[in-house]
Scaffold this motif. Structure first.
Motif, short mmCIF file in Angstrom:
data_model
loop_
_atom_site.label_atom_id
_atom_site.label_comp_id
_atom_site.label_asym_id
_atom_site.label_seq_id
_atom_site.Cartn_x
_atom_site.Cartn_y
_atom_site.Cartn_z
N CYS A 5 0.84 -1.21 0.00
CA CYS A 5 0.00 0.00 0.00
C CYS A 5 0.87 1.25 0.00
N ALA A 9 1.40 4.34 -2.72
CA ALA A 9 1.04 5.63 -2.15
C ALA A 9 -0.46 5.73 -1.88
N LEU A 10 -1.02 4.71 -1.24
CA LEU A 10 -2.43 4.75 -0.85
C LEU A 10 -2.56 5.53 0.44
N THR A 11 -3.59 6.33 0.52
CA THR A 11 -3.87 7.02 1.77
C THR A 11 -4.51 6.03 2.73
N ALA A 12 -4.60 6.40 3.99
CA ALA A 12 -5.24 5.53 4.99
C ALA A 12 -6.69 5.27 4.60
N ALA A 13 -7.37 6.31 4.09
CA ALA A 13 -8.77 6.15 3.69
C ALA A 13 -8.88 5.17 2.52
N GLU A 14 -7.94 5.26 1.56
CA GLU A 14 -7.96 4.34 0.41
C GLU A 14 -7.66 2.91 0.85
#
Length: 192
Positions: A5, A9-14
């Motif tokens: 993740c 570069a996924l955000t926490a929400a993603e």
């Protein structure tokens, strides 16, 4: 999974949204509970053994004895008044019931040691089963997330990943009495 993740570069929400895709699946808690039931490793089982061992000295050792004797006597008397014959039979039956208590077992029951040892083995086995279910569950989840994040993975890697997911599902099914397969069938039946 976290590294994957982060690399994408996924955000926490993603990341949460990605994991929410699997929210309809069985939880690790439901699968561990099914594994404990399937292997009959519940803590109540050991408590039941200990309760029975502690109550056992209250029960007497009972013995029952049945004696039966048959006796046949025949006699002849050739006296002055003539011949006299007599026949006697005896059929005796007797029985005895005896109950014996070993009161010393109320203070120390030797079987308690064996039950305690088996209880410790049961606890260790339960922990091993739970660790294995948890490990397999989250390995499967990581592979599922990888499949979503890498839809264009080379065919060889995608096939190997899918084969491993199915292998894990089979292992979990074997340890849970088919709980994972039942859950998948139930989810498929609910889909429109």
């Amino acid at each position: 999974m976290i590294a994957l993740c982060a690399a994408l570069a996924l955000t926490a929400a993603e990341a949460r949204a990605l994991l929410d895709r699997f929210a309809g699946e069985q939880t690790v808690e439901s699968l561990t509970a099914a594994a404990v039931r399937e292997a009959e490793l519940s803590p109540e089982r050991m408590r039941s053994w200990m309760r029975r061992v502690r109550l056992a000295p209250l029960l007497p050792q009972v013995s029952v004895r049945l004696d039966r004797g048959v006796q046949y006597d025949e006699s002849w008397d050739d006296g002055p008044t003539g011949e006299k014959r007599s026949v006697d039979t005896d059929d005796d039956t007797g029985w005895r019931v005896q109950a014996t208590w070993d009161l010393g077992r109320l203070l120390f029951e030797p079987n308690e040691i064996g039950v305690a040892r088996e209880g410790m083995n049961l606890v260790e086995l339960r922990h091993e089963v739970l660790r294995e279910i948890v490990r397999l569950y989250f390995e499967r989840r990581r592979l599922q997330v990888e499949a979503v994040l890498e839809p264009d993975a080379p065919a060889e890697r995608a096939v190997a990943r899918e084969a491993r997911i199915r292998e894990i599902e089979s292992a979990i099914d074997a340890m849970t009495g088919g709980a994972m397969s039942r859950g998948k069938r139930e989810r498929a039946a609910r889909r429109p």
